[in-house]
Structures are given as C-alpha cells and as structure tokens.
Design an enzyme around this catalytic site. Structure first.
Site, mmCIF file in Angstrom:
data_model
loop_
_atom_site.group_PDB
_atom_site.id
_atom_site.type_symbol
_atom_site.label_atom_id
_atom_site.label_comp_id
_atom_site.label_asym_id
_atom_site.label_seq_id
_atom_site.Cartn_x
_atom_site.Cartn_y
_atom_site.Cartn_z
ATOM 1 C CG ASN A 160 -1.174 -34.200 8.479
ATOM 2 O OD1 ASN A 160 -1.265 -34.227 9.689
ATOM 3 N ND2 ASN A 160 -2.232 -34.206 7.678
ATOM 4 C CG ASP A 212 -4.667 -29.853 1.403
ATOM 5 O OD1 ASP A 212 -5.827 -29.624 1.786
ATOM 6 O OD2 ASP A 212 -3.674 -29.240 1.844
HETATM 7 N N1 CTP Z 1 -9.364 -28.165 5.731
HETATM 8 C C1 CTP Z 1 -10.450 -28.937 5.379
HETATM 9 N N2 CTP Z 1 -10.375 -29.798 4.312
HETATM 10 C C2 CTP Z 1 -9.258 -29.876 3.573
HETATM 11 C C3 CTP Z 1 -8.138 -29.080 3.919
HETATM 12 C C4 CTP Z 1 -8.223 -28.233 4.998
HETATM 13 O O1 CTP Z 1 -11.468 -28.863 6.066
HETATM 14 N N3 CTP Z 1 -9.208 -30.724 2.569
HETATM 15 C C5 CTP Z 1 -9.466 -27.244 6.869
HETATM 16 C C6 CTP Z 1 -8.549 -27.563 8.024
HETATM 17 O O2 CTP Z 1 -9.175 -28.431 8.963
HETATM 18 C C7 CTP Z 1 -8.274 -26.196 8.622
HETATM 19 C C8 CTP Z 1 -8.371 -25.272 7.446
HETATM 20 O O3 CTP Z 1 -9.084 -25.985 6.442
HETATM 21 O O4 CTP Z 1 -9.260 -25.823 9.556
HETATM 22 C C9 CTP Z 1 -7.087 -24.807 6.879
HETATM 23 O O5 CTP Z 1 -6.252 -25.880 6.596
HETATM 24 P P1 CTP Z 1 -4.883 -25.675 5.828
HETATM 25 O O6 CTP Z 1 -4.315 -27.004 5.464
HETATM 26 O O7 CTP Z 1 -4.004 -24.715 6.549
HETATM 27 O O8 CTP Z 1 -5.388 -24.906 4.561
HETATM 28 P P2 CTP Z 1 -5.632 -25.281 3.080
HETATM 29 O O9 CTP Z 1 -6.941 -24.692 2.709
HETATM 30 O O10 CTP Z 1 -5.437 -26.731 2.819
HETATM 31 O O11 CTP Z 1 -4.529 -24.417 2.366
HETATM 32 P P3 CTP Z 1 -2.965 -24.692 2.109
HETATM 33 O O12 CTP Z 1 -2.679 -26.090 2.571
HETATM 34 O O13 CTP Z 1 -2.862 -24.508 0.652
HETATM 35 O O14 CTP Z 1 -2.274 -23.626 2.897
#
Ligand code: CTP
Length: 404
Positions: free
Chosen positions: A211, A280
C-alpha cells in the site's frame, strides 16, 4: 514551537580538534533555530578555528579566557553556568575529557562545566588509539556516572589518516540527544512499541501486494517519543527512512513477520502505537520463481492476514498498558473510528481522512481525529512531527494523566 531549541540557552564548548570547524555548522543551525548560543573555546581550539567565526554566528563574543575583562564579566564562568539550559562539548578532546572527569578547573570551559547543574552532552573526537586507550575510556565512564550524556564518535578514516572510531558524530544524532535533555521528559519510564510503514506480501520474487504508506507518521512518533524520554522500539515495514537516533528498529517485510515481532515485544511495552498500514490480504500462493505471463492466470487468489491489533486487544490484560490504533478512512471518520476502537479493544484511535490531499499517505502533513472512550478531539492540520507530539500530549493528559 515548544519542541525545539527556540529560546534555549546552549553553551557550546569547543576544544582542540580538527573537527572544530564542523561545530561551526552546528552553532549556525542552533542560532537559526533561535537558540541563544554562547561559545566557550579552549586555547587549543583557537589554534584550529578563530573565535571571530563563532562571534559572527552567535552575535555574542566567543568566550576564550577567565580573565579577559574586555570580553566578559569577571564572573562569566558562573553566569554561563547558571544561565545554561544545556552544555554541548564538541569536539571534546582527550585532554578536556580528562579535565572534566577529574574536576580540574584550570580554564574557562572546565570551570564553567564544574559550576553548572544543566545537562552536559559530550561528543568525543580524537585519534582512534587515543579514544580506545583505557585512560580515555575510564574518563568517559566517570563522565557517564556524573550523568553526562556521551555521544560516541563515528568510525571511519581520520584526518590523521588513521582508521577507526574517533570521528566527530553527525549533527543529526547530537541534536536528538540535546533535545531529549532539553524537553520535558513526560514519557520517561515508558517503553513504547511503535509500528510503521506498509507490509509487503510477495506474489513471486519480483512482485508484491502493498500500500502507499511511507512510514513517515510512525517514524515521527518514534522520534518524538525518544525526545520526550521514552525507550522506543520501532517495528518497521519496508521504507526509505533512516532509523531515528536512539530508537531500536526491528525490520519486517510481511504482516505475519510484523505479527510475530509485535507479539514478542508487547509484553515488555507500556504502550503500543500501531501506525503501520498492514496489508489485510496476502496472495494464497507465493511463488519461488518469477511467474511468466504465459503461465499466469487472470486472477490472484488472496487469503486474510492476521489482524495484529485485534489480537493484541484480545490478549491485553494489564490495564496500565495503553494500546493506540490508527485508521485510514475515506468517509464517516468518527463512526468508523469508534467501531474500530471498540472492536479492537483500544484505548485510543487516531483517524485520518485519506481522501484529503494534505493528510495521510506519503505527504508530510496530517489532520487527525483522536477518539477514546470519553469522546473525540479534532487535531489541527500540522506536520507529522507536530501531530506526533499532539498525540503524546493527548496520551499524557487524558490516558496517563501526567500532563498538565
Ligand atoms: N491493523 C493490524 N493488522 C491488520 C490490519 C490492521 O494491526 N491486519 C491495524 C493497523 O495498524 C491500524 C488499525 O489496525 O492501527 C486499523 O487499520 P485499518 O486498515 O484502518 O483497519 P482494518 O481493521 O483493516 O479495517 P478496514 O481496512 O476494513 O477499514
């Protein structure tokens, strides 16, 4: 700016070393950052560089002697010692280090240092054999016991053509030690684990899913935490950034590596700040050899990576441990933030709007909203460095209740 040298009285002690010319650049930088700099020179220092250079840079005469009435007051060593916010002795010769270690007050610099109670930062610079000599090492150890901050010299080719450790360090390191001495150490005693940057999930040796995260926000947090007195461990995905001075960095590439590193370090941390943009998903298969397009299908099958923060929120038992999440959102910022705060059992979440051109990925600035169980606070649009300090201000005031 509260987190800078502005208004601070820095007494710079210059001693006899060829590296003295480098410190002219440092003095110039400090003066530009609106520090009130006073330069004290030993007799040998004046053989390498003229006092006039420093007078021109600081706008006040360089102090060269205890007894030169025209230049200073008869008590200039006491005035300088009392006024100082911090002392910086650079380059520090073996002789000055020995004088300071044994309290020999036989010139203006050694007398002034003896009379001060301000923090003292010492940057040795000398021939590697002199530096490694037991006498110098013992003297430096004594200075450490006095509470002085020693910034070890760099290694490399010396002006005397010897090679080894003895070169004056670079300003970037010295600046961090000085700032840590000068700033309010409201994070002292905290062991802060910070994650930064993207993760990369390999498709084959040439290609990956990742990303746009540059790591700038996480690195700014690490630097700010060090400056405010914390012990900092930075778990970093691939970035082009240099590890901030004083910070222990653990390099990882994939989300699963980040997961392992964070879980291994978390028990020892008083705070976790998860600013990394974790992928993710990862490809279901990662090929050992580069995939030729003739052999490739039209779709890439992916599987979910572990949610590191969710797992930490689930495992967290110690109510004193603070867990901070980040969220990159493109709409409904507060609602989305609140959902993640609860779902991942966080103490605080910092949300930014990635659709705004001057906030979020790659840029130098951010405009964040902080959300905790009590409510939310919109931070002003600011540099990532200032944003990092505002996040720590908020934590100290609202979560630790140590701020004022
Ligand atoms: N995070 C994590 N591990 C993952 C994905 C996210 O620890 N696999 C953590 C990121 O470091 C951040 C927080 O979760 O502090 C939110 O990340 P974000 O990508 O915004 O949220 P997601 O839970 O992945 O939700 P979405 O992408 O569906 O909005």
């Amino acid at each position: 700016m509260e987190y800078s040298f502005a208004g601070k009285r820095i007494v710079v002690g210059i001693t006899g070393s060829i590296a003295a010319f480098k410190v002219a650049g440092w003095v110039s930088t400090l003066a530009k950052e609106e520090a009130r700099v006073a330069v004290v020179m030993t007799e040998s220092a004046q053989k390498f560089i003229a006092p006039l250079t420093f007078s021109a840079l600081t706008g006040e005469p360089a102090y060269t002697s205890m007894f030169n009435q025209a230049q200073s007051s008869p008590m200039s060593h006491i005035d300088l010692a009392q006024d100082a916010s911090a002392f910086l002795i650079a380059p520090a010769s073996a002789r000055t280090i020995a004088r300071l270690a044994h309290g020999i007050a036989d010139d203006l610099l050694s007398t002034t240092v003896l009379a001060t109670r301000a923090p003292v930062v010492v940057c040795p610079a000398m021939n590697p054999k002199m530096y490694l000599h037991q006498a110098t090492q013992d003297n430096l150890e004594r200075l450490r016991q006095f509470g002085y901050h020693i910034v070890d010299p760099d290694s490399g080719l010396m002006a005397c053509k010897d090679e080894g450790q003895g070169r004056l360090v670079e300003w970037e390191s010295v600046q961090e030690v000085l700032l840590r001495c000068l700033l309010k150490n409201d994070l002292q005693g905290e062991r802060i684990l910070i994650t930064a940057g993207p993760t990369r999930e390999a498709l084959d040796p040439a290609r990956f899913i990742s990303n746009r995260s540059s790591g700038k926000m996480g690195y700014a947090l690490a630097r700010a935490a060090y400056r405010r007195g914390a012990d900092v461990v930075l778990v970093s995905g691939p970035t082009a950034l240099q590890c901030p001075f004083g910070v222990k960095r653990i390099d990882v590439v994939t989300a699963r590596e980040m997961y392992d590193a964070v879980l291994a370090e978390f028990n020892n941390a008083t705070m976790l700040i998860k600013s990394a943009a974790v992928s993710d998903f990862r490809p279901a298969v990662s090929f050992e050899h580069k995939v030729k397009k003739e052999n490739a299908g039209e779709t890439i099958e992916v599987v979910r990576n572990p949610d590191i923060l969710y797992e930490i929120g689930r495992l967290k038992r110690d109510p004193e441990q603070i867990v901070v999440g980040f969220a990159a959102e493109s709409g409904n910022l507060i609602e989305e933030g609140k959902i993640k705060l609860q779902r991942k059992n966080l103490d605080l979440i910092a949300v930014n709007d990635i659709t705004s051109a001057d906030s979020g990925f790659e840029v130098e600035t951010n405009k964040m909203i902080l959300i905790d169980a009590e409510g939310s606070k919109q931070l002003p649009w600011a540099s990532k460095t200032d944003t990092a300090h505002m996040i720590f201000d908020y934590i100290c005031q609202n979560l630790r209740k140590t701020g004022n």
